[in-house]
Design a protein around this motif. Structure first.
Motif, mmCIF file in Angstrom:
data_model
loop_
_atom_site.group_PDB
_atom_site.id
_atom_site.type_symbol
_atom_site.label_atom_id
_atom_site.label_comp_id
_atom_site.label_asym_id
_atom_site.label_seq_id
_atom_site.Cartn_x
_atom_site.Cartn_y
_atom_site.Cartn_z
ATOM 1 N N ASP A 126 0.844 -1.195 0.000
ATOM 2 C CA ASP A 126 0.000 0.000 0.000
ATOM 3 C C ASP A 126 0.884 1.251 0.000
ATOM 4 O O ASP A 126 1.731 1.413 0.881
ATOM 5 C CB ASP A 126 -0.893 -0.024 1.242
ATOM 6 N N PRO A 127 0.715 2.167 -0.963
ATOM 7 C CA PRO A 127 1.560 3.366 -1.008
ATOM 8 C C PRO A 127 1.370 4.274 0.206
ATOM 9 O O PRO A 127 2.301 4.954 0.616
ATOM 10 C CB PRO A 127 1.131 4.084 -2.284
ATOM 11 N N ILE A 128 0.181 4.296 0.769
ATOM 12 C CA ILE A 128 -0.064 5.136 1.948
ATOM 13 C C ILE A 128 0.772 4.641 3.124
ATOM 14 O O ILE A 128 1.308 5.443 3.901
ATOM 15 C CB ILE A 128 -1.573 5.133 2.303
ATOM 16 N N THR A 129 0.929 3.334 3.251
ATOM 17 C CA THR A 129 1.752 2.774 4.327
ATOM 18 C C THR A 129 3.206 3.180 4.151
ATOM 19 O O THR A 129 3.893 3.490 5.132
ATOM 20 C CB THR A 129 1.623 1.239 4.338
ATOM 21 N N VAL A 130 3.680 3.197 2.917
ATOM 22 C CA VAL A 130 5.058 3.602 2.644
ATOM 23 C C VAL A 130 5.260 5.066 3.037
ATOM 24 O O VAL A 130 6.255 5.416 3.689
ATOM 25 C CB VAL A 130 5.390 3.388 1.144
ATOM 26 N N VAL A 131 4.320 5.927 2.688
ATOM 27 C CA VAL A 131 4.423 7.345 3.034
ATOM 28 C C VAL A 131 4.364 7.529 4.550
ATOM 29 O O VAL A 131 5.107 8.338 5.118
ATOM 30 C CB VAL A 131 3.313 8.151 2.317
ATOM 31 N N ASN A 132 3.499 6.781 5.219
ATOM 32 C CA ASN A 132 3.409 6.874 6.683
ATOM 33 C C ASN A 132 4.701 6.402 7.342
ATOM 34 O O ASN A 132 5.144 6.994 8.336
ATOM 35 C CB ASN A 132 2.218 6.068 7.192
ATOM 36 N N ASN A 133 5.309 5.333 6.815
ATOM 37 C CA ASN A 133 6.577 4.855 7.377
ATOM 38 C C ASN A 133 7.673 5.896 7.195
ATOM 39 O O ASN A 133 8.463 6.144 8.116
ATOM 40 C CB ASN A 133 6.988 3.538 6.714
ATOM 41 N N LEU A 134 7.725 6.517 6.016
ATOM 42 C CA LEU A 134 8.712 7.556 5.770
ATOM 43 C C LEU A 134 8.467 8.764 6.673
ATOM 44 O O LEU A 134 9.403 9.354 7.219
ATOM 45 C CB LEU A 134 8.684 7.979 4.300
#
Length: 116
Positions: A48-56
């Motif tokens: 999920d791209p949103i998860t990647v942005v949240n992790n960053l």
């Protein structure tokens, strides 16, 4: 063309001993370096791209929080030194550094409160 002259005298070097305070400071510094390098969390990518942005975002705010904590500590040291030397301008700078460090440390929470 020689840039450095060789000294004809053989000088012996003496080993410098490390004092008690220097040894403690080196130990504390080594502990901080180990904490920041070994005990960090890694941000894993997900589908999920949103998860990647949240992790960053969590990683970046973690770095910002670390800088804020360093500023908080430096502000406390400045205030302590100004109380020792009775310097009002250094005391004002210490309180400003302390306030700036608190704002930087809690930047994520402040932004969350503002945006809702």
């Amino acid at each position: 063309m020689k840039f450095f002259k060789k000294n004809s005298q053989n000088k012996e070097t003496a080993k410098l001993s490390m004092g008690k305070n220097s040894r403690k400071a080196l130990t504390v510094y080594a502990a901080f370096v180990l904490c920041f390098t070994c005990f960090t969390t890694t941000a894993f990518a997900a589908n999920d791209p949103i998860t990647v942005v949240n992790n960053l975002s969590d990683f970046i705010f973690g770095l910002v929080r670390a800088v804020g904590m360093i500023m908080l500590g430096f502000g406390i040291v400045q205030i302590g030194l100004s109380l020792k030397s009775h310097d009002p301008s250094q005391r004002a700078n210490g309180f400003l550094t302390l306030a700036g460090g608190a704002v930087i440390t809690f930047a994520k929470e402040i932004l969350t409160l503002i945006t809702g």
